[in-house]
Design an enzyme around this catalytic site. Structure first.
Site, PDB file in Angstrom:
ATOM      1  N   ASN A   1       0.884  -1.052   0.123  1.00 37.77           N
ATOM      2  CA  ASN A   1       0.017   0.398  -0.355  1.00 37.77           C
ATOM      3  C   ASN A   1       0.909   0.799  -0.216  1.00 37.77           C
ATOM      4  O   ASN A   1       1.500   1.566   0.895  1.00 37.77           O
ATOM      5  CB  ASN A   1      -0.859  -0.598   1.208  1.00 37.77           C
ATOM      6  CG  ASN A   1      -1.810   1.094   1.317  1.00 37.77           C
ATOM      7  OD1 ASN A   1      -1.906   2.157   0.290  1.00 37.77           O
ATOM      8  ND2 ASN A   1      -2.108   1.523   2.716  1.00 37.77           N
TER       9      ASN A   1
ATOM     10  N   LYS B   1       0.143   4.307  -0.677  1.00 32.41           N
ATOM     11  CA  LYS B   1      -0.427   5.610   0.341  1.00 32.41           C
ATOM     12  C   LYS B   1      -0.564   6.397  -1.029  1.00 32.41           C
ATOM     13  O   LYS B   1      -0.484   6.793  -1.505  1.00 32.41           O
ATOM     14  CB  LYS B   1       0.231   4.783   1.722  1.00 32.41           C
ATOM     15  CG  LYS B   1       0.116   4.326   2.761  1.00 32.41           C
ATOM     16  CD  LYS B   1       0.076   4.599   4.352  1.00 32.41           C
ATOM     17  CE  LYS B   1      -0.411   3.009   4.904  1.00 32.41           C
ATOM     18  NZ  LYS B   1       0.237   3.203   5.989  1.00 32.41           N
TER      19      LYS B   1
ATOM     20  N   HIS C   1      -9.502   1.165   4.840  1.00 32.38           N
ATOM     21  CA  HIS C   1      -8.421   1.507   5.243  1.00 32.38           C
ATOM     22  C   HIS C   1      -8.372   2.168   6.657  1.00 32.38           C
ATOM     23  O   HIS C   1      -9.557   3.201   6.566  1.00 32.38           O
ATOM     24  CB  HIS C   1      -7.206   1.944   4.620  1.00 32.38           C
ATOM     25  CG  HIS C   1      -5.959   2.339   5.038  1.00 32.38           C
ATOM     26  ND1 HIS C   1      -5.621   2.822   5.610  1.00 32.38           N
ATOM     27  CD2 HIS C   1      -5.095   1.493   5.035  1.00 32.38           C
ATOM     28  CE1 HIS C   1      -4.237   2.538   6.382  1.00 32.38           C
ATOM     29  NE2 HIS C   1      -3.677   1.636   5.451  1.00 32.38           N
TER      30      HIS C   1
ATOM     31  N   GLU D   1      -7.331   5.098   7.870  1.00 29.59           N
ATOM     32  CA  GLU D   1      -6.594   6.277   7.292  1.00 29.59           C
ATOM     33  C   GLU D   1      -7.744   7.310   6.240  1.00 29.59           C
ATOM     34  O   GLU D   1      -7.826   7.940   6.388  1.00 29.59           O
ATOM     35  CB  GLU D   1      -5.189   6.385   6.675  1.00 29.59           C
ATOM     36  CG  GLU D   1      -4.469   6.262   7.502  1.00 29.59           C
ATOM     37  CD  GLU D   1      -2.999   5.383   6.550  1.00 29.59           C
ATOM     38  OE1 GLU D   1      -3.046   5.345   5.378  1.00 29.59           O
ATOM     39  OE2 GLU D   1      -1.748   5.277   7.243  1.00 29.59           O
TER      40      GLU D   1
ATOM     41  N   GLU E   1      -5.814  -4.509  10.531  1.00 28.20           N
ATOM     42  CA  GLU E   1      -4.309  -4.087  10.514  1.00 28.20           C
ATOM     43  C   GLU E   1      -4.793  -3.337  12.147  1.00 28.20           C
ATOM     44  O   GLU E   1      -5.536  -1.785  11.977  1.00 28.20           O
ATOM     45  CB  GLU E   1      -4.476  -2.855  10.023  1.00 28.20           C
ATOM     46  CG  GLU E   1      -4.392  -3.005   8.275  1.00 28.20           C
ATOM     47  CD  GLU E   1      -3.738  -2.584   7.270  1.00 28.20           C
ATOM     48  OE1 GLU E   1      -2.336  -2.789   6.866  1.00 28.20           O
ATOM     49  OE2 GLU E   1      -3.958  -1.209   7.336  1.00 28.20           O
TER      50      GLU E   1
ATOM     51  N   GLY F   1       2.525   2.548  10.357  1.00 26.55           N
ATOM     52  CA  GLY F   1       3.392   4.124  10.934  1.00 26.55           C
ATOM     53  C   GLY F   1       3.608   4.103  11.957  1.00 26.55           C
ATOM     54  O   GLY F   1       4.571   5.190  11.856  1.00 26.55           O
TER      55      GLY F   1
ATOM     56  N   SER G   1       3.408  -1.919  10.777  1.00 27.03           N
ATOM     57  CA  SER G   1       4.489  -1.330  10.297  1.00 27.03           C
ATOM     58  C   SER G   1       5.352  -2.678  10.409  1.00 27.03           C
ATOM     59  O   SER G   1       6.454  -3.438  10.735  1.00 27.03           O
ATOM     60  CB  SER G   1       5.633  -1.040  12.051  1.00 27.03           C
ATOM     61  OG  SER G   1       4.949   0.068  12.590  1.00 27.03           O
TER      62      SER G   1
HETATM   63  P1  13P Z   1       3.304   0.830   7.670  1.00 30.59           P
HETATM   64  O1  13P Z   1       3.353  -0.487   6.889  1.00 30.59           O
HETATM   65  O2  13P Z   1       3.349   2.069   7.060  1.00 30.59           O
HETATM   66  O3  13P Z   1       2.936   0.818   9.197  1.00 30.59           O
HETATM   67  O4  13P Z   1       1.181   0.450   7.674  1.00 30.59           O
HETATM   68  C1  13P Z   1       0.644  -0.192   6.898  1.00 30.59           C
HETATM   69  C2  13P Z   1      -1.076  -0.329   6.443  1.00 30.59           C
HETATM   70  O5  13P Z   1      -1.231   0.623   6.413  1.00 30.59           O
HETATM   71  C3  13P Z   1      -0.659  -0.757   4.887  1.00 30.59           C
HETATM   72  O6  13P Z   1      -2.311  -0.704   4.898  1.00 30.59           O
END
Ligand code: 13P
Length: 266
Positions: free
Chosen positions: A13, A15, A97, A99, A171, A177, A217
């Protein structure tokens, strides 16, 4: 189907990172470093980079996915992208997601509507669920994920979602993150809770066919902890997925699990 028969998936992803000018090079670099035929690889770049990534990985057996889709088919929704518009650009889509739940206020019911659009359009959905830190500390992690699943899956026929290849990504929001990943054991317990919730809501043994990924992470240094868990079928990776070395490490480790599953199922 036993867990050993489920595919092993590493989904990137990206992002809100990369541009149409550089996404193709990054995708090509990742493709060249991750040629493991037993591992399902997916790259989900921003919408504007989908065409560049599609072209860059043509013939590599890598799936290309969007990071979101609108719940309507067309109309007065400025700035949005509908599922049919992704034809020829993407075959996968990330939905719900955390976010988007945070930035765009997506509710479980809205995620459920998007899921319907994705499936109608023939996109393979990766449905994201996960609790906040305060919810975990309050002992509510399972209840939160059960609520997210119930809301998103309400009204959807399990057989249709199975045929669409539904993937669920667990997640935990506090792990995204932050550099603070969940433990393999905690992630596995959540994966088992997710399958139990599916079973309890009419999925029967179909619950065992749904791949469940861990996200938060995830890196080449910790992915083995997750892939060692039979209930976890891979990872949805954010930050580390922008680094070809990291992708090579994660997909390489995933190939070991995929080979072990193949041997166990043979
Ligand atoms: P990170 O791997 O940067 O923690 O993000 C995970 C994530 O949100 C994947 O969709």
């Amino acid at each position: 189907m036993i867990g050993a028969m489920r595919p092993v998936i590493i989904a990137a992803n990206w992002k809100m990172n990369t541009t149409p000018a550089d996404a193709g090079d990054l995708a090509r670099a990742i493709a060249g470093r991750t040629r493991e035929p037993d591992v399902v690889r997916v790259i989900c770049p921003p919408y504007v980079c989908l065409a560049a990534v599609r072209d860059a990985v043509a013939g590599e057996g890598i799936g290309v996915g969007a990071q979101n889709v609108h719940q309507e088919l067309a109309g007065a929704h400025t700035g949005e992208v509908s599922a049919p518009m992704l034809a020829g650009l993407a075959t996968w889509v990330i939905l719900g997601h955390s976010e988007r739940r945070r930035d765009a206020g997506e509710s479980d019911a809205l995620v459920g509507r998007k899921l319907g659009r994705a499936v109608e359009a023939g996109l393979r959905p990766i449905l994201c669920v996960g609790e906040q830190l305060a919810e975990r500390e309050a002992g509510q992690a399972v209840a939160v994920v059960e609520r997210q699943l119930a809301g998103a899956l309400a009204g959807h026929d399990p057989a249709t979602l199975l045929a669409a290849g539904l993937v669920i990504a667990y997640e935990p929001v506090w792990a995204i993150g932050t550099g603070r990943n969940a433990s393999g054991a905690d992630a596995a317990a959540m994966a088992e809770a997710i399958r139990a919730a599916l079973r309890a809501s009419g999925w029967g043994t179909g619950a065992d066919d749904v791949p469940i990924l861990y996200g938060g992470s995830c890196t080449s240094a910790n992915i083995a902890e997750f892939l060692a868990e039979p209930s976890i079928d891979g990872a949805l990776v954010g930050g580390a997925s922008l680094k070809p070395d990291e992708m090579a490490g994660m997909v390489g480790r995933a190939a070991i699990t995929a080979a072990a599953r193949r041997a166990a199922g043979a």
